[in-house]
Motif scaffolding. Structure first.
Motif, PDB file in Angstrom:
ATOM      1  N   LEU A   1      28.460  54.898  21.822  1.00 37.14           N
ATOM      2  CA  LEU A   1      29.595  54.290  21.119  1.00 37.14           C
ATOM      3  C   LEU A   1      30.838  54.285  22.002  1.00 37.14           C
ATOM      4  O   LEU A   1      31.553  53.266  22.104  1.00 37.14           O
ATOM      5  CB  LEU A   1      29.870  55.037  19.819  1.00 37.14           C
ATOM      6  N   ILE A   2      31.114  55.412  22.641  1.00 34.68           N
ATOM      7  CA  ILE A   2      32.284  55.484  23.518  1.00 34.68           C
ATOM      8  C   ILE A   2      32.142  54.495  24.674  1.00 34.68           C
ATOM      9  O   ILE A   2      33.091  53.769  25.018  1.00 34.68           O
ATOM     10  CB  ILE A   2      32.467  56.909  24.069  1.00 34.68           C
TER      11      ILE A   2
ATOM     12  N   MET B   1      20.885  55.569  14.586  1.00 32.08           N
ATOM     13  CA  MET B   1      22.198  56.005  14.093  1.00 32.08           C
ATOM     14  C   MET B   1      23.279  55.011  14.493  1.00 32.08           C
ATOM     15  O   MET B   1      24.209  54.740  13.716  1.00 32.08           O
ATOM     16  CB  MET B   1      22.516  57.398  14.645  1.00 32.08           C
ATOM     17  N   MET B   2      23.180  54.463  15.697  1.00 35.89           N
ATOM     18  CA  MET B   2      24.157  53.471  16.141  1.00 35.89           C
ATOM     19  C   MET B   2      24.124  52.232  15.264  1.00 35.89           C
ATOM     20  O   MET B   2      25.166  51.674  14.917  1.00 35.89           O
ATOM     21  CB  MET B   2      23.879  53.071  17.588  1.00 35.89           C
ATOM     22  N   GLU B   3      22.918  51.797  14.907  1.00 37.75           N
ATOM     23  CA  GLU B   3      22.778  50.618  14.042  1.00 37.75           C
ATOM     24  C   GLU B   3      23.493  50.852  12.720  1.00 37.75           C
ATOM     25  O   GLU B   3      24.112  49.939  12.153  1.00 37.75           O
ATOM     26  CB  GLU B   3      21.297  50.338  13.797  1.00 37.75           C
TER      27      GLU B   3
ATOM     28  N   PRO C   1      28.912  49.005  12.302  1.00 40.70           N
ATOM     29  CA  PRO C   1      29.895  48.236  11.521  1.00 40.70           C
ATOM     30  C   PRO C   1      31.184  49.019  11.253  1.00 40.70           C
ATOM     31  O   PRO C   1      32.280  48.469  11.373  1.00 40.70           O
ATOM     32  CB  PRO C   1      29.149  47.916  10.217  1.00 40.70           C
ATOM     33  N   ALA C   2      31.043  50.286  10.885  1.00 42.99           N
ATOM     34  CA  ALA C   2      32.236  51.102  10.616  1.00 42.99           C
ATOM     35  C   ALA C   2      33.048  51.310  11.891  1.00 42.99           C
ATOM     36  O   ALA C   2      34.288  51.256  11.868  1.00 42.99           O
ATOM     37  CB  ALA C   2      31.827  52.452  10.019  1.00 42.99           C
ATOM     38  N   PHE C   3      32.362  51.544  12.991  1.00 37.70           N
ATOM     39  CA  PHE C   3      33.040  51.741  14.278  1.00 37.70           C
ATOM     40  C   PHE C   3      33.798  50.485  14.680  1.00 37.70           C
ATOM     41  O   PHE C   3      34.959  50.545  15.107  1.00 37.70           O
ATOM     42  CB  PHE C   3      31.993  52.109  15.330  1.00 37.70           C
TER      43      PHE C   3
ATOM     44  N   LEU D   1      37.244  45.403  16.518  1.00 37.52           N
ATOM     45  CA  LEU D   1      36.588  44.725  17.624  1.00 37.52           C
ATOM     46  C   LEU D   1      35.142  44.416  17.224  1.00 37.52           C
ATOM     47  O   LEU D   1      34.617  44.992  16.282  1.00 37.52           O
ATOM     48  CB  LEU D   1      36.585  45.596  18.886  1.00 37.52           C
ATOM     49  N   GLU D   2      34.534  43.505  17.980  1.00 37.34           N
ATOM     50  CA  GLU D   2      33.119  43.195  17.776  1.00 37.34           C
ATOM     51  C   GLU D   2      32.332  43.766  18.957  1.00 37.34           C
ATOM     52  O   GLU D   2      32.085  43.067  19.942  1.00 37.34           O
ATOM     53  CB  GLU D   2      32.915  41.682  17.648  1.00 37.34           C
ATOM     54  N   LEU D   3      31.938  45.025  18.846  1.00 32.11           N
ATOM     55  CA  LEU D   3      31.197  45.677  19.913  1.00 32.11           C
ATOM     56  C   LEU D   3      29.727  45.788  19.534  1.00 32.11           C
ATOM     57  O   LEU D   3      29.372  45.773  18.360  1.00 32.11           O
ATOM     58  CB  LEU D   3      31.769  47.073  20.179  1.00 32.11           C
ATOM     59  N   SER D   4      28.890  45.916  20.537  1.00 32.33           N
ATOM     60  CA  SER D   4      27.463  46.117  20.322  1.00 32.33           C
ATOM     61  C   SER D   4      26.855  46.646  21.616  1.00 32.33           C
ATOM     62  O   SER D   4      27.520  46.683  22.664  1.00 32.33           O
ATOM     63  CB  SER D   4      26.774  44.814  19.913  1.00 32.33           C
ATOM     64  N   LEU D   5      25.577  47.014  21.545  1.00 32.74           N
ATOM     65  CA  LEU D   5      24.885  47.467  22.747  1.00 32.74           C
ATOM     66  C   LEU D   5      24.809  46.376  23.799  1.00 32.74           C
ATOM     67  O   LEU D   5      24.702  46.653  24.992  1.00 32.74           O
ATOM     68  CB  LEU D   5      23.470  47.928  22.385  1.00 32.74           C
ATOM     69  N   ALA D   6      24.893  45.120  23.349  1.00 32.03           N
ATOM     70  CA  ALA D   6      24.779  44.005  24.295  1.00 32.03           C
ATOM     71  C   ALA D   6      25.883  44.042  25.348  1.00 32.03           C
ATOM     72  O   ALA D   6      25.675  43.617  26.486  1.00 32.03           O
ATOM     73  CB  ALA D   6      24.830  42.675  23.539  1.00 32.03           C
TER      74      ALA D   6
END
Length: 811
Positions: A36-37, A358-360, A364-366, A372-377
């Protein structure tokens, strides 16, 4: 063979469920937090890297010096700077220039839209920057007068484009601030990781046509932003002497602005994270904060892997018998190493799978929290970051498994099976060292968290020198054309609004607290002499401004209505704050009140002196300010309202506004909330820092709990004998917890100097910083000690209270 390794690992996992779960979830929590960080870190690091020539793109920086001192380092400069650099320096192969327009009214099919991300940009803009066009020709879209390009989002909003056929809207007409423009192109929505944010680009030639040739080839209008592309063979070090000569050649010794002008180039990659320049055009971040978060991600991963190493090696007595039997049956040390490496692989991969799940769940909350729109991508988009991630995971998995594998595989079967095995002193020392490292990190993170929040509290609770409470601010009527009746309408507006029983005062101003102010560069006084000019900020206000914002006039008088005039040349009075008076050579405010100073090409009388106040956040130093008695037209109207029924006050202001300035959107906010928004980035960083610091501490405590549990189980027989000999539960608790408490205390002692240095460096970035108190340094140590005690207390007390008869019978 691999199948046998995995089968054996699975049996071991089921046989020791508690330690297996602690290991797996410790790794999972650490990996989740780190991923996440790293998403956020990579997002911040990715700014402006999508441009094709990003490594060759630079921003022109303009420094100004007076009396041998740098008074400004900013991003705005003169309209002719970019073209002249290309002409005189072969290393500079291309340029583009732009100027923001601010709030702009755009009319489409008689519907008025208010846009804030609007810029004039020249025809070379799409050559330097890789903002793809969905419709239009990049080489000509901004070439002609009265042409405009808009974003995909605005095209959809204005024209309801169907099936992405943006070429169909090219050629349509828009009205911008009353003038007709031809839509020449549509570009893709600007990525959020671009420091330049815009929705509308107006051709630069339009600005030249409206403002004159000075906007195209002037060296005395300094409101333009320039970006250049240098050739492949050039470097900043080689260009530095030419840039210095450029400033000397065209600006002499202050004959343009009254200041010595110098120029430099800032890499585009630094524009977002590593820029503290004045008059920023784009979105800026904090490189130190991002680096700190990156370090936290690494610390969390290290803590999680340290837990695995500690818990695995702590079980070496139990696993020693297994190793002894395997060796007697013919297993080689290499085979045993591979067995324990397979275990490490299973634990790490299991932890990674849980972390991804857990990341999935948390993503959304993060994202909502960060807006922001963050993801593993985002981690996979950058090859270096992806390689770092894979390398770190594989390296951590190997290293966290390799040491326990060596420790467990070295046991000699004869000694072990005879019961002569014990922990080595080296192994105990390493485990203790790793525990110390974990809690030293935890103490450092807690000290950092407390410092961030105390500094925020310090800044937000300092006396600003002005009153922002219950101040309603309305944005000016920028769609109304200025004419001779405008000032009279402002008077009428203020008078009508003040008739409301809950509205006490009203004022207009070109800027409000929290805004960056424009500059005056050639200010002098009899004390300094005309040859020694100074620079100060400038603020245009009406005669009620000081009273509405509660500014204290410490010498002379405040502005009067008679000080104002529509004709600029008829103005003759100014006010100064104390900082400006001191800079002009006056130690006491009453020394300059009523006296004349020189500004521009004529003298001005100082009507009065205002006590210093913080125009911007306490991150910034106190700035000298010159106040001019000029009515604001398109900027801000401020009203002091009572706490009772604020809705009725707002409605009264809107009613008068709509009547006097029809067609303008009514946009309002409260001044105290707007001023506090300057600290939003610090607050967000503090929240991120504290959240992941807490998680790091939890992971460390999870490992400590497992280690304490196993340690107490190994001493069950000793504890039973001590109880039979009369030892009490408190005595046994002290005995079992003492070694861990000593480790935590030692970790605190080691962390203290590092943490102190870190927060000292952090606070150095603030103009007004708190003094580091003993509370910030002492409380984290006590807190970590308490957390450690609570962590190990359950298992130690439970073990100490066991019936010794039953325990010894099992033995």
């Amino acid at each position: 063979m691999l199948y046998n390794y995995l089968k054996t690992t699975w049996r071991s996992l089921l046989r020791h469920k508690r330690f297996s779960l602690i290991n797996i979830f410790g790794l999972a929590f650490g990996m989740t937090a780190a991923l996440l960080i790293l998403q956020y870190v990579q997002y911040e690091w990715s700014f402006d890297t999508f441009h094709a020539d990003s490594e060759r793109l630079y921003r022109v920086v303009n420094d100004r010096y007076q009396n041998g001192e740098r008074i400004q380092r900013g991003t705005i400069t003169y309209s002719m700077v970019g073209p002249t650099m290309v002409r005189e320096m072969p290393e500079v192969e291309a340029y583009t220039r732009m100027m923001p327009m601010g709030r702009t009214g755009i009319t489409v099919n008689e519907e008025v839209f208010t846009e804030t991300e609007v810029m004039f940009a020249d025809e070379y803009f799409f050559d330097l920057f890789s903002f793809p066009l969905l419709a239009g020709d990049a080489t000509t879209v901004l070439k002609d007068v009265q042409t405009v390009a808009i974003s995909q989002a605005l095209a959809d909003k204005y024209f309801e484009v169907k099936e992405g056929k943006y070429e169909e809207v090219v050629g349509k007409m828009l009205t911008i601030q009353g003038n007709a423009y031809k839509l020449a192109g549509v570009f893709e929505n600007v990525p959020t990781h671009s420091h330049l944010q815009f929705d509308v680009l107006v051709s630069y030639q339009t600005l030249v046509a409206q403002a004159g040739e000075n906007a195209d080839n002037g060296f005395d209008w300094s409101d333009f932003y320039h970006y250049v592309r240098i050739d492949d063979e050039s470097n900043l070090a080689g260009l530095a002497p030419k840039l210095e000569a450029f400033g000397e050649r065209h600006f002499g010794e202050g004959d343009v602005s009254g200041s010595v002008e110098r120029f430099s180039l800032q890499p585009l990659a630094d524009a977002h994270l590593y820029s503290d320049l004045e008059y920023e055009i784009g979105v800026t971040g904090n490189g130190k904060a991002v680096s700190a978060l990156f370090a936290i991600a690494l610390f969390i991963l290290l803590i999680a892997w340290i837990n695995y190493i500690n818990l695995t090696t702590a079980r070496s007595i139990e696993r020693a018998r297994e190793v002894g039997v395997r060796k007697v049956l013919g297993a080689t040390r290499r085979q045993l190493v591979w067995q324990f490496m397979a275990e490490s692989m299973v634990f790490n991969i299991s932890g990674l799978m849980i972390a991804l799940a857990m990341m999935e769940f948390l993503q959304p909350a993060f994202n909502g929290w960060l807006e922001l729109e963050l993801s593993l991508a985002i981690l996979a988009q950058d090859g270096q970051m992806l390689a770092l991630l894979i390398g770190t995971f594989v390296g951590g998995m190997i290293l966290s498994g390799f040491y326990p594998a060596l420790v467990l595989s070295k046991h000699q079967p004869a000694s072990v099976l005879k019961g002569n095995f014990a922990h080595s002193s080296q192994g105990n020392l390493l485990r203790k060292g790793l525990v110390v490292f974990q809690f030293a990190c935890s103490v450092t993170l807690i000290i950092g968290t407390l410092t961030i929040y105390q500094q925020l509290d310090y800044m937000q609770n300092q006396d600003l020198g002005m009153d922002l409470e219950q101040t309603l601010v309305v944005e000016g009527p920028y769609l109304t054309q200025w004419d001779s009746t405008f000032i009279e309408r402002i008077h009428t507006f203020k008078t009508e609004v003040e008739r409301h029983p809950n509205i006490h005062q009203a004022t207009t101003s070109a800027r409000i607290p929290g805004n960056r102010l424009p500059r005056v560069f050639n200010l002098s006084s009899p004390k300094t002499g005309k040859d020694q000019t100074i620079t100060a900020s400038r603020m245009n206000v009406d005669h009620d401004f000081m009273e509405v914002y509660g500014l204290e006039v410490v010498a002379g008088r405040a502005f009067r209505a008679t000080d104002h005039h529509q004709d600029w040349q008829a103005l003759s009075h100014v006010m100064l704050n104390e900082a400006a008076a001191r800079k002009l050579g006056y130690a006491e405010p009453n020394e300059v009140a009523g006296k004349q100073i020189h500004m521009g090409d004529r003298p001005w009388e100082v009507a009065g002196i205002v006590a210093d106040f913080h125009q911007r956040s306490l991150q910034q130093p106190m700035e000298p300010i010159v106040f001019l008695p000029a009515y604001s037209t398109y900027d801000y109207y401020s009203f002091k309202i009572s706490e009772q029924a604020p809705e009725s006050s707002i409605a009264a202001v809107q009613e008068a506004y709509d009547k006097l300035f029809p067609g303008n959107p009514f946009v309002y906010f409260f001044m105290d909330k707007r001023f506090e928004s300057q600290y939003r980035d610090d607050q967000r960083f503090g929240e991120l820092f504290s959240l992941f610091s807490l998680l790091a501490i939890c992971i460390a405590c999870l490992g400590l709990f497992g280690l304490a549990s196993y340690s107490t189980l190994q001493r069950t027989k000793e504890i039973s004998i001590r109880k039979i000999l009369g030892a009490s539960v408190p005595q046994l608790f002290v005995l079992l917890s003492r070694q861990f408490i000593m480790l935590v205390i030692f970790a605190y002692i080691l962390a203290l100097p590092l943490a102190y240095w870190g927060v000292k460096e952090w606070l150095a970035g603030y103009a007004y910083a708190m003094n580091i108190s003993w509370v910030v340094l002492l409380v984290p140590g006590l807190l970590v000690l308490l957390i450690a005690l609570l962590t190990i207390s359950y298992q130690t007390i439970q073990t100490a209270r066991m019936n010794p008869v039953e325990t010894l019978r099992r033995e």
